[in-house]
Motif scaffolding. Structure first.
Motif, PDB file in Angstrom:
ATOM      1  N   ASP D   2       0.844  -1.195   0.000  1.00  0.00           N
ATOM      2  CA  ASP D   2       0.000   0.000   0.000  1.00  0.00           C
ATOM      3  C   ASP D   2       0.880   1.246   0.000  1.00  0.00           C
ATOM      4  O   ASP D   2       1.852   1.318   0.762  1.00  0.00           O
ATOM      5  N   THR D  19      -2.631   0.558  -4.223  1.00  0.00           N
ATOM      6  CA  THR D  19      -1.896  -0.671  -3.944  1.00  0.00           C
ATOM      7  C   THR D  19      -1.089  -0.997  -5.198  1.00  0.00           C
ATOM      8  O   THR D  19      -1.623  -0.971  -6.299  1.00  0.00           O
ATOM      9  N   GLU D  71       3.314  -0.947   4.185  1.00  0.00           N
ATOM     10  CA  GLU D  71       2.688   0.356   3.924  1.00  0.00           C
ATOM     11  C   GLU D  71       3.763   1.433   3.833  1.00  0.00           C
ATOM     12  O   GLU D  71       4.551   1.604   4.767  1.00  0.00           O
TER      13      GLU D  71
END
Lengths: 147, 81, 147, 81
Positions: D2, D19, D71
């Motif tokens: 992400d 993503t 992330e």
């Protein structure tokens, strides 16, 4: 500049809010609140003596000095005298500035000078009796930071 | 000249304020006069380094001249804040 | 330690009072309150964006660092996000300590780190349009004071 | 992986989160991949010194390896307080 020397209790939160409300173009408010600390064994009371003819003048001179040293929109000092109880507010300082560094430095300076240069004397009564609070060497040394 | 005493200085001397007639030239001279008077003054002024003095409500020192001064105050180091 | 990241308005005075009430053995409370400053020409609003997954963790790490560096009884940090208006409180820090020097240093430190290390971004809208507030070199340099 | 964007980085790229499938070894490699994609990424990453990066919600830097990271967030210097 607002300087109040008073016997009555004051509400630190209400003082902060009314001080902040008068500063629409200021971003930073710093406050210091001094509270009567409860001590081991229990504090029965604190008596603060002051020198009425000198107190307000001395505080105003200290606050004016702070206003000369830093860019401040406003300064508030409240200091009580008389009989106080554990957890009561003793005194309060508030500074307002566009710059947080100025607000912090001025509040810190005000506290150092009020501690050692405003004519107040504290006497604490505990289970062991009453005694005058002694000035600390630290407090005198703290003033050297500003010279 | 009015003399004021605060905190434990007041307690040792036993009064908050008195009016004296003096020809003392400096604060130190005035202290010497008071000490000579009575034991309670000698007790209060035993260690001058533990005391502060204000002349007409401004902090001063023990060497300061008294000419023109109307109010002298003696007290221990302040403990405000 | 109390960390609150919230959209709602808060009452800085009420926060100071409830923070102080929980500190019976502490003598010194320092607060910093950051207000939305009204600007020349009139501020129509401020938008504060944040990084929800990171914000509370980052603030907690900064507050824990302050607690390691100084003797603190408690620390409070409140920071808002969303839409704010002129004179609104943006954020607040409070520190409680037995020693005023610790309370001052910790609040000053918290502000420096929150300013440059907590994931918030301010956007101001005035008559001239909307623009992101730029970080100041000063703010980054302020961090060097603590290393 | 992400990728999140905040403040003017989000505005330039035109979305808050996406993503991506990537084999990039470091943050810099990932930035190079994004920049090669479209002009809006090139505009957002034009001056890397004006940006900050967080990996799994911790501040990091552009040399950091991406192995195991879930992330990545890009944003301008923070302006809280």
């Amino acid at each position: 500049m607002i300087v109040r020397v008073q016997e009555n209790l004051f509400d630190a939160g209400a003082e902060l809010n009314s001080f902040a409300k008068n500063q629409p173009t200021v971003g930073a408010i710093v406050t210091f609140t001094g509270l009567v600390r409860d001590v081991a064994g229990g504090l029965q009371g604190m008596e603060i003596e002051h020198y009425p003819g000198m107190t307000a003048k001395a505080i105003e001179a200290i606050a004016a000095d702070a206003q000369n040293r830093w860019s401040l929109a406003d300064v508030l000092v409240i200091h009580r005298y008389g009989t106080l109880h554990a957890t009561d507010p003793i005194m309060m300082v508030a500074t307002a500035s566009k710059h947080r560094a100025d607000a912090f430095a001025a509040a810190d300076f005000l506290m150092d000078y009020l501690k050692s240069r405003a004519p107040f004397w504290k006497k604490e009564t505990t289970g062991d009796g009453a005694s005058w609070v002694a000035a600390k060497d630290d407090d005198e040394e703290a003033l050297n930071r500003w010279s | 000249m009015d003399i004021m005493y605060f905190a434990w200085v007041r307690e040792r001397i036993g009064l908050p304020k008195e009016t004296v007639e003096t020809q003392a030239a400096t604060v130190s001279d005035l202290v010497a006069e008071l000490v000579a008077r009575e034991d309670r003054y000698a007790a209060a002024f035993a260690d001058i380094t533990a005391l502060r003095v204000a002349l007409d409500q401004e902090l001063s020192d023990f060497d300061a001249p008294l000419a023109g001064v109307r109010e002298v105050a003696f007290f221990p180091p302040m403990t405000g804040g």
